[in-house]
Design an enzyme around this catalytic site. Structure first.
Site, PDB file in Angstrom:
ATOM      1  NE  ARG A 259      -3.923  -2.125   0.170  1.00 49.79           N
ATOM      2  CZ  ARG A 259      -4.821  -2.385  -0.768  1.00 49.79           C
ATOM      3  NH1 ARG A 259      -4.765  -1.731  -1.920  1.00 49.79           N
ATOM      4  NH2 ARG A 259      -5.768  -3.271  -0.577  1.00 49.79           N
TER       5      ARG A 259
ATOM      6  CG  HIS B 178      -3.703  -3.638  -9.025  1.00 52.00           C
ATOM      7  ND1 HIS B 178      -2.365  -3.381  -9.204  1.00 52.00           N
ATOM      8  CD2 HIS B 178      -3.899  -3.668  -7.685  1.00 52.00           C
ATOM      9  CE1 HIS B 178      -1.771  -3.266  -8.032  1.00 52.00           C
ATOM     10  NE2 HIS B 178      -2.686  -3.452  -7.092  1.00 52.00           N
TER      11      HIS B 178
END
Length: 215
Positions: free
Chosen positions: A26, A68
């Site tokens: 992250r 994504h």
């Protein structure tokens, strides 16, 4: 998708380059790599090599993959390398896309460990696969962006498999940083340029490391 400048470079390089983007979980490394690939490609397409193995039973993982996917422009071409374990082969194959983005090398390494049943085997068991990948990156002729996890800054993993992964991905990252033209570390959405050979060659001086406020 907003553009991102190549690390430490106000203008695009005049020759193709290989950029290694490192970062923790992250950290913003994938988002940064995607913007960099988009900037390098301009109005043309990007070849996206996705290395993770899909698992419909793992809802959390599938959600990460979907996050994504929705970030990527519809014009990009996505190729999943896990089924054929052919990342190095894909990098050696011809493509019409001016830029290739690989995300990421941690999942590539995990797939290779699983396929070889190497989690309980000695370190270096995947030396052949690593050598093949490093050679394919070294010989790559176009613009290439590689995303990889940096996992060596935290506590020592409790399990042997955790320590094995940490050691092997660390060694792989070092090998790739050596053959890449650029290396960028992403922490908390901020980037630090670790290596930039094109900029150094252009100015004739060593390029200092510095941060940029890009995720």
């Amino acid at each position: 998708m907003p553009p991102a400048e190549p690390p430490n470079r106000p203008d695009l390089p005049h020759r193709s380059s290989r950029t290694l983007v490192l970062g923790g979980a992250r950290s913003g490394k994938s988002a940064y790599a995607e913007r960099l690939a988009h900037t390098l490609a301009g109005t043309e397409s990007v070849r996206y090599l996705a290395t993770s193995r899909r698992d419909p039973s793992d809802v959390d993982w599938e959600d990460r993959v979907e996050q994504h996917r929705v970030r990527r422009p519809a014009t990009w071409t996505t190729i999943e390398t896990a089924p054929g374990r052919d990342l190095a082969e894909q990098l050696r194959s011809s493509t019409d896309a001016p830029v290739t983005l690989v995300d990421d090398l941690g999942t590539w390494l995990t797939v290779e460990f699983d396929a070889a049943g190497a989690w309980d085997l000695p370190r270096g068991t995947l030396a052949g696969e690593v050598e093949e990948l490093v050679a394919s990156v070294r010989d790559y002729a176009g613009d290439l962006v590689l995303v990889t996890p940096e996992v060596g800054l935290g506590v020592i993993p409790e399990t042997r498999s955790g320590r094995l992964f940490r050691d092997e991905i660390g060694a792989l990252n070092a090998r790739l940083a050596e053959v890449c033209d650029r290396a960028v570390l992403v922490v908390a959405g901020l980037t630090m340029t670790l290596k930039d050979l094109p900029a150094a060659n252009a100015s004739g001086t060593t390029v200092p490391s510095r941060t940029r406020g890009q995720a």
